[in-house]
Design an enzyme around this catalytic site. Structure first.
Site, PDB file in Angstrom:
ATOM      1  N   HIS B  16       0.786  -1.137   0.020  1.00 19.53           N
ATOM      2  CA  HIS B  16      -0.038  -0.012  -0.031  1.00 19.53           C
ATOM      3  C   HIS B  16       0.933   1.009   0.000  1.00 19.53           C
ATOM      4  O   HIS B  16       2.071   1.102   0.056  1.00 19.53           O
ATOM      5  CB  HIS B  16      -1.107  -0.055   1.191  1.00 19.53           C
ATOM      6  CG  HIS B  16      -0.442   0.147   2.473  1.00 19.53           C
ATOM      7  ND1 HIS B  16      -1.232   0.560   3.423  1.00 19.53           N
ATOM      8  CD2 HIS B  16       0.842   0.413   2.864  1.00 19.53           C
ATOM      9  CE1 HIS B  16      -0.517   0.859   4.708  1.00 19.53           C
ATOM     10  NE2 HIS B  16       0.593   0.932   4.220  1.00 19.53           N
ATOM     11  N   CYS B  35       5.402   6.752   4.721  1.00 17.86           N
ATOM     12  CA  CYS B  35       4.191   6.044   3.944  1.00 17.86           C
ATOM     13  C   CYS B  35       3.783   6.663   2.797  1.00 17.86           C
ATOM     14  O   CYS B  35       3.156   6.027   1.805  1.00 17.86           O
ATOM     15  CB  CYS B  35       3.031   5.970   4.929  1.00 17.86           C
ATOM     16  SG  CYS B  35       3.103   5.005   6.577  1.00 17.86           S
ATOM     17  N   HIS B  41       5.179   0.356   0.032  1.00 21.89           N
ATOM     18  CA  HIS B  41       5.860  -0.775   0.737  1.00 21.89           C
ATOM     19  C   HIS B  41       4.683  -1.676   1.000  1.00 21.89           C
ATOM     20  O   HIS B  41       3.759  -1.780   0.363  1.00 21.89           O
ATOM     21  CB  HIS B  41       6.362  -0.179   1.952  1.00 21.89           C
ATOM     22  CG  HIS B  41       5.464   0.661   2.829  1.00 21.89           C
ATOM     23  ND1 HIS B  41       5.049   1.979   2.611  1.00 21.89           N
ATOM     24  CD2 HIS B  41       4.759   0.422   3.824  1.00 21.89           C
ATOM     25  CE1 HIS B  41       3.865   2.273   3.336  1.00 21.89           C
ATOM     26  NE2 HIS B  41       3.976   1.345   4.184  1.00 21.89           N
ATOM     27  N   HIS B  43       2.994  -4.805   4.218  1.00 24.97           N
ATOM     28  CA  HIS B  43       2.862  -5.405   5.664  1.00 24.97           C
ATOM     29  C   HIS B  43       2.472  -6.884   5.458  1.00 24.97           C
ATOM     30  O   HIS B  43       1.699  -7.415   4.295  1.00 24.97           O
ATOM     31  CB  HIS B  43       1.914  -4.630   6.282  1.00 24.97           C
ATOM     32  CG  HIS B  43       2.381  -3.097   6.790  1.00 24.97           C
ATOM     33  ND1 HIS B  43       3.100  -2.763   7.492  1.00 24.97           N
ATOM     34  CD2 HIS B  43       1.818  -1.960   6.133  1.00 24.97           C
ATOM     35  CE1 HIS B  43       3.422  -1.430   7.361  1.00 24.97           C
ATOM     36  NE2 HIS B  43       2.682  -1.027   6.497  1.00 24.97           N
ATOM     37  N   ASP B  81      -4.622 -10.892  -0.958  1.00 24.29           N
ATOM     38  CA  ASP B  81      -3.404 -11.441  -0.683  1.00 24.29           C
ATOM     39  C   ASP B  81      -2.373 -10.805  -2.030  1.00 24.29           C
ATOM     40  O   ASP B  81      -2.524 -11.306  -3.069  1.00 24.29           O
ATOM     41  CB  ASP B  81      -3.727 -12.703  -0.895  1.00 24.29           C
ATOM     42  CG  ASP B  81      -2.287 -13.720  -0.601  1.00 24.29           C
ATOM     43  OD1 ASP B  81      -1.407 -13.328   0.215  1.00 24.29           O
ATOM     44  OD2 ASP B  81      -2.080 -14.824  -1.293  1.00 24.29           O
ATOM     45  N   HIS B  82      -1.261 -10.626  -1.525  1.00 26.19           N
ATOM     46  CA  HIS B  82      -0.211 -10.154  -2.597  1.00 26.19           C
ATOM     47  C   HIS B  82      -0.735  -9.144  -3.482  1.00 26.19           C
ATOM     48  O   HIS B  82      -0.117  -8.987  -4.590  1.00 26.19           O
ATOM     49  CB  HIS B  82       0.306 -11.283  -3.278  1.00 26.19           C
ATOM     50  CG  HIS B  82       1.413 -12.435  -2.599  1.00 26.19           C
ATOM     51  ND1 HIS B  82       0.814 -13.005  -1.672  1.00 26.19           N
ATOM     52  CD2 HIS B  82       2.601 -12.385  -2.503  1.00 26.19           C
ATOM     53  CE1 HIS B  82       1.855 -13.617  -1.419  1.00 26.19           C
ATOM     54  NE2 HIS B  82       2.972 -13.337  -1.682  1.00 26.19           N
ATOM     55  N   GLU B 127      -1.692  -4.294  11.435  1.00 30.49           N
ATOM     56  CA  GLU B 127      -0.720  -3.727  10.377  1.00 30.49           C
ATOM     57  C   GLU B 127       0.893  -4.389  10.635  1.00 30.49           C
ATOM     58  O   GLU B 127       1.608  -4.879   9.881  1.00 30.49           O
ATOM     59  CB  GLU B 127      -0.620  -2.406  10.430  1.00 30.49           C
ATOM     60  CG  GLU B 127       0.251  -2.008   9.064  1.00 30.49           C
ATOM     61  CD  GLU B 127       0.194  -0.458   9.011  1.00 30.49           C
ATOM     62  OE1 GLU B 127      -0.780   0.284   8.493  1.00 30.49           O
ATOM     63  OE2 GLU B 127       0.996   0.316   9.282  1.00 30.49           O
TER      64      GLU B 127
END
Lengths: 138, 138, 138, 138, 138, 138
Positions: B16, B35, B41, B43, B81-82, B127
């Site tokens: 995100h 951010c 980046h 999590h 996911d991913h 997170e």
């Protein structure tokens, strides 16, 4: 209505000891056991602070995390990290630094110092993996 | 009256980035810090979904876990996911994919897709170890 | 002979993506699966760095922890925290930022920058709870 | 040849402080930072003891776990739980109770007290989630 | 008004199996899947018991922890540790030992055996890292 | 020379019981304690499998993770998940399913089934948070 909360966790080591000076040694031992052992021991405390509020529509955040972190640093980590809790002003008069009392002390330090748009919901203090206390507004 | 709830946790990595295209670069940097760094980046998200209901007297279960897992897989894991969260339909219009907003997005995806006999109580999105948001019906 | 080692762990979120530009899209998909999904995803990385040496008889320490923390901050956290790993100099030429390769990259960044009296023994990089890579001098 | 080892973990809180009485206050502060703060702080220590040997063909065990637990209780938990580590005989002469030194102290307490058929391989002492020391026979 | 609670966690391994003897084998398999597999499997259960009350002004404690631990030991750990849950009196009649039902069973064992000044608030039973049930007074 | 290893962790619940049928009941009780209690109990096992090899220069991976996961699924999870370990072929003859023996059984199942370019280095089996066994090639 959906309530949104955010929780921030901080960790620090500190020392403490349970002792009432108005009790005899054997009363202290009977009641506090190993927590009475001089000169004291300590824990890796973990404090989880939950606040609630409306996410700001521009930033998607309930609270500016940098601002919250600054408050937690100033009110909790700075005075308590590597400190002996019995020497904090709140405990210096003899209040026992139990997990319950520590959660109250941290609640009182934070309650009126948070930004105006958020509300303190819970302060959870973990003394170790298997014991924790919580203050919640009811 | 005793209320019974069941919580299921799922985990997935995602990417995100926080950016408002209607803000200048320096406004974004001032407000979102690291951010805002392009291209983003990510999590290892952990989502904990709590439902409540009456345990079925025959099976002892509030909800068929296979059915709940199927819903979580289809509504949350499969699309997230991913993935890069900013590209999900809910965030594509510019809503910032904060932990707070992600918990709302997941709440909305789940609320009306659960079996009729259970009620969604909480969606908690972690997170990382030290930051999480929660949606709760109040 | 007893060998003494010290391990320091650091954590930071980062983004990455697996893609070989000299492969077709379907080759990339076949080999990298969801890790190929544009524009990338990310993880909460945890890096555990182990050094060995003789405890200093005056301080009881193998290494000054403040000094070690400074090196880890400068060589690892500062450039990698909230970064997209593919853009680091070591990965920019197309090296895939797998957990294995990241552990090598961190090894190389640290090996010759540690104080002279300690030896780098292991760099362990955890991508999530269930996958990690390790570089060890053999 | 396959080597089999078994690891047992124990946890206890204790207090400690870093101070050299032959140093000035400012030397102590410069070198030990907050660990020098009187009267001390503490941690939830976690000790992981690894032994190796041949599994007994009748019981499938390297060591009788009740016997090992008894030794760990007597040599480590009983004297260290809720204690101030600086007051242990090994540290009372001024040896600094660092994680490194504590792992040596525990190694020495255990090495010759284990049953004859097993060998002490590693003593790992975790001061917190992000710092640990290890003694290993090399 | 601030409510203070204290939570104590205990852990023990136990065995269990899901089977209704009034169902056919294929009904059991369809509904319970691998949990129906004879002769059973097991888990490392983690039980978190939350009580609330007023901290005693002399000791700073909601409840004497030694007393609470004794109750948890007698009512929960002693009968359940290394036991096959289906054989407990509450489950012997055929009640399925799900996480939900186990949380009720533990609630019932504790509710009227706690000291008079504290109130049972929550019993949370974790079957593994990703599944837990909770009983709460509503 | 730098050695690179990769570790993959898997988790599953299973049941087991310690009993030697050639021993009397009181011998079994004396030696195995609560692990002898019929009909058995269980754990959430966690298995960490470490392999080493050279990262493939094209993919940056020691081993194709999908291939490794398939092997672990087929050789370990499929036969052991929700199973009673004493009924596995390796234990059916009376070998006690201790953590030590289970790590050997898993080692033997994996050793010759891994892809040719990687070497099995360690099989670690965690029975709970505080006890684990490890097989290592020495």
């Amino acid at each position: 209505m959906i309530r949104t909360s955010l929780t921030r966790a901080i960790e620090f080591p500190a020392g403490h000891r349970y002792e009432r000076t108005d009790w005899t040694e054997s009363e202290n031992e009977a009641r506090f056991g190993r927590c009475y052992r001089p000169p004291g021991h300590g824990h890796n405390y973990r404090v989880e602070v939950t606040v609630c509020g409306e996410p700001n529509p521009e930033t998607g955040m309930i609270v500016d995390l940098g601002e919250l972190d600054g408050i937690l640093q100033r009110e909790v980590v700075e005075p308590m990290d590597h400190a002996f809790l019995n020497e904090l002003p709140e405990f210096a008069g003899g209040l026992i630094p139990t997990t319950e009392n520590l959660s109250h002390v941290i609640w009182n330090r934070l309650e009126h110092r948070l930004p105006g748009n958020i509300v303190l919901v819970t302060v959870r203090v973990r003394e170790d993996r298997n014991l924790w206390a919580e203050c919640t507004k009811s």
